[in-house]
Scaffold this active site. Structure first.
Site, PDB file in Angstrom:
ATOM      1  N   GLY A  41       5.753   1.316   2.171  1.00  0.00           N
ATOM      2  CA  GLY A  41       6.613   2.072   1.659  1.00  0.00           C
ATOM      3  C   GLY A  41       8.401   1.654   0.370  1.00  0.00           C
ATOM      4  O   GLY A  41       7.878   2.378  -0.257  1.00  0.00           O
ATOM      5  N   GLY A 214      -9.558   6.247  -6.810  1.00  0.00           N
ATOM      6  CA  GLY A 214      -9.593   5.242  -8.202  1.00  0.00           C
ATOM      7  C   GLY A 214      -9.990   6.004  -9.840  1.00  0.00           C
ATOM      8  O   GLY A 214      -9.464   6.791  -9.941  1.00  0.00           O
ATOM      9  N   GLY A 244      -2.247   3.385  -5.654  1.00  0.00           N
ATOM     10  CA  GLY A 244      -2.321   4.236  -5.225  1.00  0.00           C
ATOM     11  C   GLY A 244      -0.464   5.080  -4.884  1.00  0.00           C
ATOM     12  O   GLY A 244      -0.426   5.480  -4.287  1.00  0.00           O
ATOM     13  N   ASP A 245       0.025   3.273  -4.408  1.00  0.00           N
ATOM     14  CA  ASP A 245       1.180   3.942  -3.725  1.00  0.00           C
ATOM     15  C   ASP A 245       2.268   4.672  -5.257  1.00  0.00           C
ATOM     16  O   ASP A 245       3.381   5.047  -5.152  1.00  0.00           O
ATOM     17  CB  ASP A 245       2.265   2.608  -3.546  1.00  0.00           C
ATOM     18  N   GLY A 280       0.645  -7.320 -10.775  1.00  0.00           N
ATOM     19  CA  GLY A 280       1.684  -7.514  -9.038  1.00  0.00           C
ATOM     20  C   GLY A 280       1.765  -5.530  -9.279  1.00  0.00           C
ATOM     21  O   GLY A 280       0.980  -4.367  -9.387  1.00  0.00           O
TER      22      GLY A 280
END
Length: 294
Positions: A41, A214, A244-245, A280
Site C-alpha cells: 500500500g 516482468g 509492480g507497485d 530498494g
C-alpha cells in the site's frame, strides 16, 4: 490533479542481498542488510505521489520506531497521512532476500496492518471523494471488501493488486474495475499458466485486467476488445522489489489523467523499468520528471 486513496499496508522492509537465495534448510552468507520503508500500500502511494498524484494513505503503523519512520517516509513523498492510524504494538515488516539476478522472495509479518479490519466514517468519506482507489491484500480482507464497496457505490474507479494471492470473493470482484496480478498470481487465480487464456478467464469476473510479466512486459485485456501486449524497456535489473507497485501507482495517475490506455501503459512501464535499476522499494521509485524523460 488526480485524487488517489490507497487503502493498504505499510511495512518496514528488511532486505538481505545475497549472491543466490538459500534452498530449504540451507544457510548462505549475505553481503548487505538494508532497512527500507515499504509495504504494498505504502509503495503504491509513494509511486503515485512521485508521479504527480494527490494521494491519501489509509491504514495503520505500530507505535514503534518503524512506525515513526514509515509515516515520515510517506509524508516526505507528499502523501497525506491523516488517516494512517497508530496502533499499539509493532509495525508490519517484510523480510526480503534479493539475489544477484535482481529476483526476490518475501515473508510479510502484518503487525499493525492486521488491526485494520473495518473503516470509520473518515476513511469511507476519503474513499468516496477520491478519483481512484488502490487496494491490495496485505490488510484483512473485510477491510479491503468494505473499501471496494464504498468506492463502487460512489462510482470511484477501483484497482486491485491481488497480492499476497488468495481466493477472491465474487462480492469483492464485483466492485473492481481493474485487476492487476503478476503472472504467478494470475496462474494461481485461474489455474492457467498462459497469460492470454488466464486474462480471458479473469474478464468473466472484472471489466479489465493487466497481467504484469516482468521483463516480458505486460498484457492488457478489457471486455469487448483485443488483448494488447506491451513490451518492457530493456534494462539491467538490480532489484525488482517494488517494481509492480511502481507500475500500479504510476498507472493510476495516468488513468486518472484520462490518458489513452497505450500511453498510460507505456508511462507506467517506463517507471517500473527505472525502479528495477535501483536498490530498494519506495527508495527506488522515480519522480514524474524522470518518467517523462524516460
Amino acid at each position: 490533479m488526480t485524487g488517489i486513496a490507497v487503502l493498504g499496508s505499510t511495512n518496514m522492509d528488511l532486505v538481505a542481498y545475497v549472491a543466490r537465495a538459500p534452498e530449504r534448510g540451507e544457510t548462505v552468507t549475505g553481503r548487505e542488510l538494508r532497512t527500507i520503508p515499504g509495504g504494498k500500500g505504502a509503495n503504491q502511494a509513494v509511486a503515485a505521489a512521485r508521479a504527480g498524484g494527490e494521494v491519501m494513505m489509509i491504514g495503520a503503523v505500530g507505535d514503534d520506531e518503524y512506525g515513526t519512520l514509515l509515516r515520515s517516509n510517506l509524508e516526505h513523498a507528499g502523501v497525506d497521512t491523516d488517516l494512517l492510524h497508530t496502533a499499539k504494538g509493532p509495525s508490519g515488516t517484510a523480510h526480503i532476500v534479493v539475489d544477484d539476478m535482481g529476483s526476490n522472495s518475501i515473508v510479510v509479518i502484518p503487525g499493525a496492518n492486521g488491526t485494520v479490519t473495518a473503516l470509520g466514517p473518515g476513511e469511507s468519506a476519503a474513499i468516496a471523494g477520491a478519483d481512484l482507489l488502490l487496494l491490495q491484500l496485505e490488510l484483512p480482507l473485510p477491510a479491503v471488501m468494505e473499501g471496494a464497496r464504498v468506492a463502487h457505490a460512489q462510482g470511484v474507479r477501483t484497482i486491485l493488486t491481488p497480492s499476497p494471492v488468495q481466493p477472491l470473493p465474487s462480492e469483492l470482484l464485483d466492485c473492481i474495475d481493474l485487476l492487476i496480478p503478476n503472472e504467478h498470481e494470475t496462474a494461481e487465480l485461474t489455474g492457467s499458466a498462459d497469460p492470454h487464456a488466464a486474462a480471458q478467464i479473469l474478464l468473466s469476473q472484472v471489466p479489465a485486467v493487466v497481467v504484469t510479466l516482468g521483463s516480458k512486459g505486460c498484457l492488457y485485456a478489457a471486455r469487448g476488445g483485443e488483448p494488447i501486449l506491451f513490451p518492457a524497456p530493456e534494462v539491467t535489473a538490480v532489484d525488482t522489489t517494488g517494481a509492480g507497485d511502481t507500475f500500479v501507482g504510476t498507472l493510476a495517475v495516468a488513468l486518472g489523467e484520462r490518458r489513452p490506455v497505450p500511453e498510460s501503459m507505456a508511462w507506467a512501464s517506463s517507471a517500473a523499468a527505472l525502479c528495477v535499476q535501483r536498490p530498494g522499494a519506495s527508495t527506488s521509485m522515480p519522480y514524474r520528471s524522470e518518467i517523462d524523460a524516460a
